[in-house]
Motif scaffolding. Structure first.
Motif, mmCIF file in Angstrom:
data_model
loop_
_atom_site.group_PDB
_atom_site.id
_atom_site.type_symbol
_atom_site.label_atom_id
_atom_site.label_comp_id
_atom_site.label_asym_id
_atom_site.label_seq_id
_atom_site.Cartn_x
_atom_site.Cartn_y
_atom_site.Cartn_z
ATOM 1 N N VAL A 34 0.842 -1.207 0.000
ATOM 2 C CA VAL A 34 0.000 0.000 0.000
ATOM 3 C C VAL A 34 0.874 1.253 0.000
ATOM 4 N N LEU A 35 1.952 1.237 0.747
ATOM 5 C CA LEU A 35 2.866 2.389 0.771
ATOM 6 C C LEU A 35 3.404 2.658 -0.634
ATOM 7 N N GLU A 36 3.811 1.615 -1.335
ATOM 8 C CA GLU A 36 4.303 1.788 -2.705
ATOM 9 C C GLU A 36 3.211 2.343 -3.611
ATOM 10 N N MET A 37 1.988 1.908 -3.396
ATOM 11 C CA MET A 37 0.867 2.428 -4.177
ATOM 12 C C MET A 37 0.683 3.919 -3.897
ATOM 13 N N LEU A 38 0.745 4.311 -2.626
ATOM 14 C CA LEU A 38 0.583 5.717 -2.254
ATOM 15 C C LEU A 38 1.718 6.584 -2.794
ATOM 16 N N LYS A 39 2.906 6.026 -2.848
ATOM 17 C CA LYS A 39 4.060 6.759 -3.386
ATOM 18 C C LYS A 39 3.978 6.899 -4.903
ATOM 19 N N GLY A 40 3.118 6.137 -5.535
ATOM 20 C CA GLY A 40 2.997 6.180 -6.990
ATOM 21 C C GLY A 40 3.935 5.226 -7.703
ATOM 22 N N SER A 41 4.627 4.393 -6.948
ATOM 23 C CA SER A 41 5.615 3.471 -7.527
ATOM 24 C C SER A 41 4.993 2.393 -8.400
ATOM 25 N N THR A 42 3.722 2.086 -8.183
ATOM 26 C CA THR A 42 3.071 0.993 -8.912
ATOM 27 C C THR A 42 2.306 1.484 -10.139
ATOM 28 N N GLY A 43 2.261 2.796 -10.327
ATOM 29 C CA GLY A 43 1.498 3.350 -11.437
ATOM 30 C C GLY A 43 0.018 3.482 -11.141
ATOM 31 N N GLU A 44 -0.377 3.151 -9.905
ATOM 32 C CA GLU A 44 -1.782 3.260 -9.504
ATOM 33 C C GLU A 44 -2.006 4.599 -8.801
ATOM 34 N N THR A 45 -3.184 5.143 -8.975
ATOM 35 C CA THR A 45 -3.520 6.432 -8.388
ATOM 36 C C THR A 45 -4.580 6.258 -7.307
ATOM 37 N N ALA A 46 -4.284 6.816 -6.129
ATOM 38 C CA ALA A 46 -5.243 6.763 -5.016
ATOM 39 C C ALA A 46 -6.527 7.485 -5.415
ATOM 40 N N GLY A 47 -7.663 6.890 -5.062
ATOM 41 C CA GLY A 47 -8.956 7.485 -5.364
ATOM 42 C C GLY A 47 -9.448 7.176 -6.759
ATOM 43 N N LYS A 48 -8.568 6.643 -7.589
ATOM 44 C CA LYS A 48 -8.968 6.261 -8.938
ATOM 45 C C LYS A 48 -8.796 4.758 -9.126
ATOM 46 N N ASP A 49 -7.561 4.290 -9.019
ATOM 47 C CA ASP A 49 -7.295 2.860 -9.188
ATOM 48 C C ASP A 49 -7.548 2.071 -7.903
ATOM 49 N N PHE A 50 -7.341 2.720 -6.782
ATOM 50 C CA PHE A 50 -7.585 2.066 -5.495
ATOM 51 C C PHE A 50 -8.150 3.070 -4.516
ATOM 52 N N VAL A 51 -8.863 2.536 -3.540
ATOM 53 C CA VAL A 51 -9.427 3.387 -2.495
ATOM 54 C C VAL A 51 -9.154 2.738 -1.149
ATOM 55 N N LEU A 52 -8.749 3.557 -0.200
ATOM 56 C CA LEU A 52 -8.548 3.121 1.184
ATOM 57 C C LEU A 52 -9.785 3.510 1.971
ATOM 58 N N VAL A 53 -10.322 2.550 2.723
ATOM 59 C CA VAL A 53 -11.541 2.799 3.483
ATOM 60 C C VAL A 53 -11.260 2.551 4.962
ATOM 61 N N ASP A 54 -11.327 3.621 5.743
ATOM 62 C CA ASP A 54 -11.157 3.560 7.192
ATOM 63 C C ASP A 54 -12.523 3.259 7.794
ATOM 64 N N LEU A 55 -12.631 2.112 8.434
ATOM 65 C CA LEU A 55 -13.917 1.644 8.952
ATOM 66 C C LEU A 55 -14.189 2.048 10.396
ATOM 67 N N ARG A 56 -13.268 2.790 10.992
ATOM 68 C CA ARG A 56 -13.455 3.163 12.392
ATOM 69 C C ARG A 56 -14.536 4.237 12.496
ATOM 70 N N ARG A 57 -15.313 4.145 13.551
ATOM 71 C CA ARG A 57 -16.401 5.097 13.748
ATOM 72 C C ARG A 57 -15.985 6.165 14.746
ATOM 73 N N ASP A 58 -15.818 5.787 15.989
ATOM 74 C CA ASP A 58 -15.480 6.772 17.011
ATOM 75 C C ASP A 58 -14.149 6.454 17.683
ATOM 76 N N ASP A 59 -13.377 5.592 17.065
ATOM 77 C CA ASP A 59 -12.085 5.234 17.633
ATOM 78 C C ASP A 59 -10.952 5.598 16.665
ATOM 79 N N CYS A 60 -11.128 6.707 15.962
ATOM 80 C CA CYS A 60 -10.152 7.068 14.933
ATOM 81 C C CYS A 60 -9.159 8.139 15.385
#
Length: 162
Positions: A34-60
């Motif tokens: 995931v870090l490599e994806m965020l850095k752009g090393s894999t050619g994937e773009t956050a929010g377009k090719d992949f999305v990270l979903v934080d499922l925490r409600r009140d413990d974030c």
């Protein structure tokens, strides 16, 4: 003779008990990937090719991984068609779910989306749980913390011992 209530009578069922148990096998993704994806090393773009979903409600407290959307796990199952439609319309190929450790909410949500994808016959999106969740990410070192928003190191220090 004891008149104490049985354990099942005194404890409320967990929130996820109202929904079907996921059937799909869990697919984890490593924080290094995931870090490599965020850095752009894999050619994937956050929010377009992949999305990270934080499922925490009140413990974030302590921060979140940069670019994540927050979708509390308690609303996940009943909104699967809408979540799918949004991901599909955006061209997302990988959905990466996480919570504190990704052993509860993260793995359950990833598997629910996988189940839904199987049900509708779409294999263009993959659903993952971030291995070791946000706790693993926040404690993995400065290269990971650099990709956190609202990072509070004191929170993660306290949680190391838990």
């Amino acid at each position: 003779m004891s008149t104490a209530p049985k354990e099942t009578e005194t404890e409320a069922a967990p929130w996820y008990a109202a929904y079907p148990e996921p059937q799909s096998d869990l697919m984890n993704i490593s924080r290094a990937e995931v870090l490599e994806m965020l850095k752009g090393s894999t050619g994937e773009t956050a929010g377009k090719d992949f999305v990270l979903v934080d499922l925490r409600r009140d413990d974030c407290k302590g921060g979140t991984i940069r670019g994540s959307i927050n979708l509390p796990a308690q609303s996940m199952y009943q909104t699967l068609p809408t979540i799918y439609d949004m991901f599909k319309a955006a061209g997302v190929k990988k959905a990466i779910f996480y919570c504190g450790t990704s052993r509860g909410r993260g793995s359950r949500a990833a598997r629910w989306l996988s189940d839904y994808l199987v049900e509708i016959g779409d294999n263009s999106i993959q659903s993952f749980a971030l291995f070791e969740g946000i706790k693993g990410w926040a404690n993995a070192g400065p290269e990971y913390v650099e990709f956190m928003d609202e990072h509070d190191g004191s929170v993660w220090e306290r949680l190391k011992s838990q």
